[in-house]
Design an enzyme around this catalytic site. Structure first.
Site, PDB file in Angstrom:
ATOM      1  N   TYR A  11       0.819  -1.219   0.000  1.00 61.40           N
ATOM      2  CA  TYR A  11       0.000   0.000   0.000  1.00 61.40           C
ATOM      3  C   TYR A  11       0.859   1.279   0.000  1.00 61.40           C
ATOM      4  CZ  TYR A  11      -3.170   3.473   2.119  1.00 61.40           C
ATOM      5  OH  TYR A  11      -3.886   4.611   2.417  1.00 61.40           O
ATOM      6  N   ILE A  12       1.633   1.483   1.056  1.00 56.96           N
ATOM      7  CA  ILE A  12       2.398   2.740   1.149  1.00 56.96           C
ATOM      8  C   ILE A  12       3.581   2.700   0.178  1.00 56.96           C
ATOM      9  CG2 ILE A  12       3.527   4.357   2.724  1.00 56.96           C
ATOM     10  CD1 ILE A  12       2.091   2.832   5.044  1.00 56.96           C
ATOM     11  N   PHE A  46       9.985  -0.810   3.353  1.00 55.86           N
ATOM     12  CA  PHE A  46       8.592  -0.958   3.787  1.00 55.86           C
ATOM     13  C   PHE A  46       8.276  -2.400   4.157  1.00 55.86           C
ATOM     14  CE2 PHE A  46       8.294   2.648   0.763  1.00 55.86           C
ATOM     15  CZ  PHE A  46       7.626   3.576   1.543  1.00 55.86           C
ATOM     16  N   TYR A  65       4.215  -6.965  17.037  1.00 51.11           N
ATOM     17  CA  TYR A  65       4.446  -6.107  15.868  1.00 51.11           C
ATOM     18  C   TYR A  65       5.228  -4.852  16.282  1.00 51.11           C
ATOM     19  CZ  TYR A  65       3.446  -2.438  12.468  1.00 51.11           C
ATOM     20  OH  TYR A  65       3.568  -1.389  11.590  1.00 51.11           O
ATOM     21  N   PHE A 100       1.836   7.302  11.910  1.00 55.00           N
ATOM     22  CA  PHE A 100       0.604   7.090  12.649  1.00 55.00           C
ATOM     23  C   PHE A 100      -0.315   6.300  11.691  1.00 55.00           C
ATOM     24  CE2 PHE A 100       1.100   8.961  16.860  1.00 55.00           C
ATOM     25  CZ  PHE A 100       2.459   9.198  16.745  1.00 55.00           C
ATOM     26  N   ASN A 101      -1.519   6.732  11.349  1.00 54.68           N
ATOM     27  CA  ASN A 101      -2.358   5.864  10.506  1.00 54.68           C
ATOM     28  C   ASN A 101      -2.329   6.287   9.046  1.00 54.68           C
ATOM     29  OD1 ASN A 101      -3.289   5.392  13.264  1.00 54.68           O
ATOM     30  ND2 ASN A 101      -4.759   4.071  12.263  1.00 54.68           N
ATOM     31  N   PHE A 145     -15.194  -0.723  17.975  1.00 49.05           N
ATOM     32  CA  PHE A 145     -14.610  -1.407  19.133  1.00 49.05           C
ATOM     33  C   PHE A 145     -14.364  -0.406  20.269  1.00 49.05           C
ATOM     34  CE2 PHE A 145     -13.340  -3.978  15.469  1.00 49.05           C
ATOM     35  CZ  PHE A 145     -13.776  -5.234  15.880  1.00 49.05           C
ATOM     36  N   ARG A 148      -7.530   8.511  16.384  1.00 41.98           N
ATOM     37  CA  ARG A 148      -6.283   8.236  15.662  1.00 41.98           C
ATOM     38  C   ARG A 148      -5.926   9.406  14.754  1.00 41.98           C
ATOM     39  NH1 ARG A 148      -6.275   5.175  19.116  1.00 41.98           N
ATOM     40  NH2 ARG A 148      -6.205   2.901  19.107  1.00 41.98           N
ATOM     41  N   ARG A 175     -11.041  -3.614  21.934  1.00 39.82           N
ATOM     42  CA  ARG A 175     -10.079  -4.687  21.651  1.00 39.82           C
ATOM     43  C   ARG A 175      -8.937  -4.535  22.644  1.00 39.82           C
ATOM     44  NH1 ARG A 175      -9.557  -3.884  15.219  1.00 39.82           N
ATOM     45  NH2 ARG A 175      -9.017  -1.837  16.012  1.00 39.82           N
TER      46      ARG A 175
HETATM   47  N1  LIG Z   1      -0.517   1.086   7.045  1.00 45.00           N
HETATM   48  C1  LIG Z   1      -0.262   1.792   8.139  1.00 45.00           C
HETATM   49  O1  LIG Z   1      -1.111   2.520   8.652  1.00 45.00           O
HETATM   50  C2  LIG Z   1       1.115   1.718   8.774  1.00 45.00           C
HETATM   51  C3  LIG Z   1       1.337   2.435   9.976  1.00 45.00           C
HETATM   52  C4  LIG Z   1       2.610   2.382  10.548  1.00 45.00           C
HETATM   53  C5  LIG Z   1       3.631   1.667   9.946  1.00 45.00           C
HETATM   54  N2  LIG Z   1       3.383   0.975   8.798  1.00 45.00           N
HETATM   55  C6  LIG Z   1       4.493   0.222   8.176  1.00 45.00           C
HETATM   56  O2  LIG Z   1       4.604   0.612   6.826  1.00 45.00           O
HETATM   57  C7  LIG Z   1       5.057  -0.484   6.030  1.00 45.00           C
HETATM   58  C8  LIG Z   1       4.114  -0.654   4.845  1.00 45.00           C
HETATM   59  O3  LIG Z   1       2.793  -0.836   5.317  1.00 45.00           O
HETATM   60  P1  LIG Z   1       1.600  -1.138   4.313  1.00 45.00           P
HETATM   61  O4  LIG Z   1       0.338  -0.770   5.002  1.00 45.00           O
HETATM   62  O5  LIG Z   1       1.926  -0.578   3.003  1.00 45.00           O
HETATM   63  O6  LIG Z   1       1.678  -2.740   4.291  1.00 45.00           O
HETATM   64  P2  LIG Z   1       1.527  -3.733   3.047  1.00 45.00           P
HETATM   65  O7  LIG Z   1       1.309  -5.087   3.637  1.00 45.00           O
HETATM   66  O8  LIG Z   1       0.526  -3.208   2.080  1.00 45.00           O
HETATM   67  O9  LIG Z   1       2.972  -3.673   2.368  1.00 45.00           O
HETATM   68  C9  LIG Z   1       4.051  -4.422   2.830  1.00 45.00           C
HETATM   69  C10 LIG Z   1       4.660  -5.134   1.622  1.00 45.00           C
HETATM   70  O10 LIG Z   1       5.826  -5.831   2.042  1.00 45.00           O
HETATM   71  C11 LIG Z   1       5.817  -7.127   1.433  1.00 45.00           C
HETATM   72  N3  LIG Z   1       6.607  -7.986   2.322  1.00 45.00           N
HETATM   73  C12 LIG Z   1       6.325  -8.345   3.596  1.00 45.00           C
HETATM   74  N4  LIG Z   1       7.316  -9.080   4.116  1.00 45.00           N
HETATM   75  C13 LIG Z   1       8.256  -9.187   3.139  1.00 45.00           C
HETATM   76  C14 LIG Z   1       9.534  -9.811   3.067  1.00 45.00           C
HETATM   77  N5  LIG Z   1      10.044 -10.470   4.128  1.00 45.00           N
HETATM   78  N6  LIG Z   1      10.229  -9.725   1.916  1.00 45.00           N
HETATM   79  C15 LIG Z   1       9.732  -9.056   0.840  1.00 45.00           C
HETATM   80  N7  LIG Z   1       8.539  -8.440   0.862  1.00 45.00           N
HETATM   81  C16 LIG Z   1       7.810  -8.507   1.999  1.00 45.00           C
HETATM   82  C17 LIG Z   1       4.360  -7.501   1.300  1.00 45.00           C
HETATM   83  O11 LIG Z   1       4.144  -8.455   0.273  1.00 45.00           O
HETATM   84  C18 LIG Z   1       3.720  -6.155   0.994  1.00 45.00           C
HETATM   85  O12 LIG Z   1       3.648  -5.907  -0.396  1.00 45.00           O
HETATM   86  C19 LIG Z   1       5.114  -1.692   6.948  1.00 45.00           C
HETATM   87  O13 LIG Z   1       6.460  -1.867   7.341  1.00 45.00           O
HETATM   88  C20 LIG Z   1       4.248  -1.271   8.140  1.00 45.00           C
HETATM   89  O14 LIG Z   1       4.700  -1.878   9.322  1.00 45.00           O
HETATM   90  C21 LIG Z   1       2.148   0.979   8.197  1.00 45.00           C
END
Ligand SMILES: NC(=O)c1ccc[n+]([C@@H]2O[C@H](COP(=O)([O-])OP(=O)(O)OC[C@H]3O[C@@H](n4cnc5c(N)ncnc54)[C@H](O)[C@@H]3O)[C@@H](O)[C@H]2O)c1
Length: 327
Positions: free
Chosen positions: A11-12, A73, A141, A169-170, A206, A219, A280
């Site tokens: 996503y990000i 990411f 996590y 954050f979110n 929740f 949030r 939760r």
């Molecule tokens: N979405 C949020 O609100 C949020 C908030 C805080 C932090 N984060 C952090 O941001 C990052 C991205 O989040 P997101 O929401 O885009 O998640 P996401 O699951 O959409 O993206 C993560 C990507 O990493 C890939 N991946 C996971 N483990 C892997 C590995 N070992 N090797 C190769 N690829 C791997 C997945 O296939 C996925 O495409 C994450 O590290 C998450 O912890 C997200």
């Protein structure tokens, strides 16, 4: 020179790749597609399907491309899942993260941006939460991300790896091309939009007895494009100053669950029935960033993160791609 983006099919990550390409940057994506989508990576971007812990693959990428920096990411990122399956979280996020860092350091790729999280603070002592707040996560996590932060600090001292750990954050919102498509989906806004689309009968709220104005959890939502821009600012900061840092990415404003639902009703015109259920375990009442450091150090302020614009963009993306990337 190119930037290695791990998790760039997520996503990000995909929204950040889009933004990097707009700025004329060369990008290489590594993602194992466990939670990401091949369709989220634009044609023409070198893409490697595999794990960040696969050192032979990472070394091959580093040989085949002139990588100068990395945005990391790739991780598993569901709080509840991490409670039930901590081993997978520590193996992937920390074990593979360390193997990956080892390969980067060996190849002297010494500029690194980490996706960290406000989950490293746990139940915060002060809100808005400054970067100096005590970090004591409430789930595996959050610990996995805090361990990565500590590892980076040690690698900076010992090996000269310069990093910015961005504590988001979110994340929310969508670009015209890239949106949020997680399976399963645990985030509030996509689930509220699923109810607006008629894919869910109702939205569970929740906890309605939190010490917040309407009793529901608050949030801090940041538009994914704003997050993407912060990563670019972090890379520029590292290139310019060579100074490692830990920086919150938030707006400093919070919205309650009921405010998100009400705004979504206005944007979509849908009724969106709700069901009030128990809190939760481990969900803090209010997580809002003290966002001043990002402005001071990175010159970053969120430009697109007002709640109505976030939901409007995400709604348009959902209507355009009702099945997400599975068209
Ligand atoms: N979405 C949020 O609100 C949020 C908030 C805080 C932090 N984060 C952090 O941001 C990052 C991205 O989040 P997101 O929401 O885009 O998640 P996401 O699951 O959409 O993206 C993560 C990507 O990493 C890939 N991946 C996971 N483990 C892997 C590995 N070992 N090797 C190769 N690829 C791997 C997945 O296939 C996925 O495409 C994450 O590290 C998450 O912890 C997200």
């Amino acid at each position: 020179m190119a930037i290695l983006v791990t998790g760039g099919a997520g996503y990000i990550g995909s929204a950040t790749v889009e933004r990097l390409l707009e700025r004329g940057k060369q990008v290489v994506v590594l993602d194992d597609l466990y939670r990401g989508h091949r369709e989220a990576v634009p044609d023409g971007v070198p893409f490697y399907e595999g794990r960040v812990g696969d050192v032979a693959l990472v070394e091959r990428i580093l040989r085949e491309h002139p990588i100068e920096s990395c945005i990391h990411f790739a991780a598993l990122a569901y709080v509840g899942e991490s409670v039930n399956e901590p081993a997978r979280y520590f193996e992937r996020n920390v074990g593979e993260g360390m193997a990956f860092l080892g390969a980067l350091v060996k190849a002297r790729v010494l500029r690194f941006v980490l996706s960290s999280t406000c989950a490293t603070y746990g139940e915060p002592e002060t809100v808005p939460i400054p970067e100096t707040c005590r970090q004591w996560p409430k789930n595996p996590y959050g610990w996995s991300k805090l361990f990565m932060e500590q590892i980076l600090k040690s690698y900076d001292q010992a090996y000269g790896l310069k990093f910015v750990a961005l504590r988001y954050f979110n994340a929310a919102g969508a670009t015209a091309q890239h949106g949020e498509h997680h399976e399963p989906e645990s985030h509030l806004i996509p689930n509220v939009l699923a109810a607006a689309m008629g894919e869910r009968a109702e939205v569970s709220v929740f906890g309605t007895d939190y010490p917040t104005p309407d009793g529901t959890a608050v949030r801090d939502y940041v538009h994914v494009t704003d997050l993407a821009d912060a990563h670019i600012a972090a890379l520029e900061h590292l290139a310019k100053t060579g100074k490692s840092d830990f920086i919150n990415l938030g707006t400093g404003d919070g919205y309650s669950v009921l405010e998100v639902i009400e705004t979504t009703r206005k944007v979509t015109g849908a009724a969106i029935p709700i069901r009030k259920v128990a809190r939760r375990p481990g969900d803090p009442a209010k997580l809002v960033a003290d966002a001043r450091k990002a402005r001071a150090v990175l010159g970053w302020t969120p430009a697109k993160s007002d709640l109505a614009s976030i939901i409007q963009g995400q709604w348009e993306w959902r209507k355009k791609f009702p099945k997400g990337y599975c068209e």
